[in-house]
Scaffold this motif. Structure first.
Motif, PDB file in Angstrom:
ATOM      1  N   PHE A 142       0.805  -1.286   0.115  1.00  0.00           N
ATOM      2  CA  PHE A 142      -0.083  -0.023  -0.083  1.00  0.00           C
ATOM      3  C   PHE A 142       0.896   1.275  -0.146  1.00  0.00           C
ATOM      4  O   PHE A 142       1.854   1.399   0.806  1.00  0.00           O
ATOM      5  N   GLY A 151      -2.313   4.594   0.778  1.00  0.00           N
ATOM      6  CA  GLY A 151      -3.696   3.918   0.848  1.00  0.00           C
ATOM      7  C   GLY A 151      -3.902   3.405  -0.564  1.00  0.00           C
ATOM      8  O   GLY A 151      -5.089   2.645  -0.300  1.00  0.00           O
ATOM      9  N   ARG A 152      -3.141   3.185  -1.278  1.00  0.00           N
ATOM     10  CA  ARG A 152      -3.588   2.700  -2.764  1.00  0.00           C
ATOM     11  C   ARG A 152      -2.616   1.368  -2.740  1.00  0.00           C
ATOM     12  O   ARG A 152      -1.437   1.470  -2.576  1.00  0.00           O
ATOM     13  N   LEU A 175      -5.479  -6.555  -0.721  1.00  0.00           N
ATOM     14  CA  LEU A 175      -6.755  -6.141   0.007  1.00  0.00           C
ATOM     15  C   LEU A 175      -7.499  -7.450   0.843  1.00  0.00           C
ATOM     16  O   LEU A 175      -8.142  -6.915   1.536  1.00  0.00           O
ATOM     17  N   GLN A 187     -13.110  -2.044   5.255  1.00  0.00           N
ATOM     18  CA  GLN A 187     -12.027  -1.598   4.813  1.00  0.00           C
ATOM     19  C   GLN A 187     -12.007  -1.916   3.206  1.00  0.00           C
ATOM     20  O   GLN A 187     -11.972  -0.844   2.343  1.00  0.00           O
ATOM     21  N   ARG A 188     -12.323  -3.175   2.716  1.00  0.00           N
ATOM     22  CA  ARG A 188     -12.384  -3.419   1.605  1.00  0.00           C
ATOM     23  C   ARG A 188     -13.260  -2.939   0.677  1.00  0.00           C
ATOM     24  O   ARG A 188     -13.204  -2.304  -0.362  1.00  0.00           O
ATOM     25  N   ARG A 197     -14.957  -0.134   1.318  1.00  0.00           N
ATOM     26  CA  ARG A 197     -14.530   1.185   1.165  1.00  0.00           C
ATOM     27  C   ARG A 197     -13.564   1.533  -0.039  1.00  0.00           C
ATOM     28  O   ARG A 197     -13.701   2.459  -0.574  1.00  0.00           O
ATOM     29  N   TYR A 198     -12.558   0.875  -0.080  1.00  0.00           N
ATOM     30  CA  TYR A 198     -11.522   0.834  -1.034  1.00  0.00           C
ATOM     31  C   TYR A 198     -12.156   0.505  -2.605  1.00  0.00           C
ATOM     32  O   TYR A 198     -11.719   1.451  -3.408  1.00  0.00           O
ATOM     33  N   GLU A 201     -14.454   3.408  -3.389  1.00  0.00           N
ATOM     34  CA  GLU A 201     -13.570   4.600  -3.887  1.00  0.00           C
ATOM     35  C   GLU A 201     -13.015   4.396  -5.081  1.00  0.00           C
ATOM     36  O   GLU A 201     -13.099   5.623  -6.038  1.00  0.00           O
ATOM     37  N   TRP A 202     -12.149   3.443  -5.455  1.00  0.00           N
ATOM     38  CA  TRP A 202     -11.518   3.209  -6.602  1.00  0.00           C
ATOM     39  C   TRP A 202     -12.101   2.563  -7.689  1.00  0.00           C
ATOM     40  O   TRP A 202     -11.520   2.572  -9.014  1.00  0.00           O
TER      41      TRP A 202
END
Length: 260
Positions: free
Chosen positions: A112, A115-116, A152, A159-160, A162-163, A166-167
């Motif tokens: 990461f 955060g990516r 991931l 958390q996954r 939301r990831y 977002e992406w």
């Protein structure tokens, strides 16, 4: 895409504009004139002219005889520095190159960054299809690569979610998983086999496998190792691939620990 809500109160606009100019020039390999840059960056020609002259002086853009500007060599120098910083100790690169030479498969390290999910080191193998996008700094398609899945999988389900929200879950091929539910089921299967896989989900006919190198409470210290090959070959050698990846992952873990 920049988030206007995340704009800092002390943003230095001249720096921001210069970076926009550099990005515009970088996306145009044939070069751009000052007027073209101004139009693409939504700047005045006068402002663009001053920015371009400064970037040219610093070596980040080059003016050609026809009056167009292209990316300068200073950008390549910064990229090499980024790759070196991402890779970590030299022994990491040596282990990747040795693994690529011995197996013929391209190997990748990821973690990461900001955060990516990002590739931070790589070594090409002659038996793997050429994947021009998978180079240090690549941070797209985490849901469609085994490397991304392995990272991931270290997150909580929330958390996954939301990831991925977002992406996004862009469809790279007809095999790409594009819903969180399908992705969760795929990760669970990977956890059971001790290795995350993708078969043609990022690139048709290409397969990728990944294992964890190290875990940590700090998500940016979590590291994974992956390799790519023809999908048909991965289907018949998955167990062998997993064992080889585990051995290389142990080498990398020891190298990183020794450098700490």
């Amino acid at each position: 895409m920049r988030d206007p809500l995340a704009e800092p109160s002390d943003l230095i606009r001249s720096v921001s504009r210069a970076l926009r100019v550099l990005e515009a020039v970088g996306r145009a390999p044939r070069g751009l004139t000052v007027k073209q840059i101004a139009r693409r960056c939504e700047l005045t020609v006068a402002t663009t002219y001053h920015l371009v002259r400064t970037l040219a002086y610093e070596g980040y853009v080059i003016r050609r005889e026809d009056g167009t500007y292209i990316v300068g060599l200073e950008v390549a120098d910064r990229y090499r520095e980024l790759v070196a910083a991402f890779r970590g100790p030299s022994s990491v690169g040596e282990s990747l190159r040795r693994a690529a030479m011995e197996t013929g498969y391209s190997h990748y390290v990821g973690r990461f960054v900001g955060g990516r999910v990002a590739i931070t080191a790589s070594a090409e193998g002659p038996r793997s299809p050429y994947l021009e996008d998978l180079v240090p700094g690549f941070d797209d398609g985490a849901h469609a690569t085994a490397l991304g899945k392995a990272l991931l999988s270290t997150l909580t389900p929330d958390q996954r979610f939301r990831y991925l929200k977002e992406w996004g879950m862009r469809s790279f091929t007809v095999q790409t998983l594009t819903t969180p539910e399908a992705f969760e089921a795929d990760l669970a299967a990977g956890d059971r086999r001790g290795m995350q896989l993708e078969m043609g989900q990022y690139r048709q006919g290409v397969g990728c496998a990944a294992v964890l190198v190290s875990t940590d409470k700090d998500m940016e210290r979590r590291i994974v190792l992956a390799c790519a090959m023809p999908a048909a070959e991965l289907m018949t050698t998955a167990r062998v691939v997993r064992n080889r990846l585990a051995a290389v992952a142990k080498e990398l873990s020891d190298a990183i620990a020794a450098d700490a």
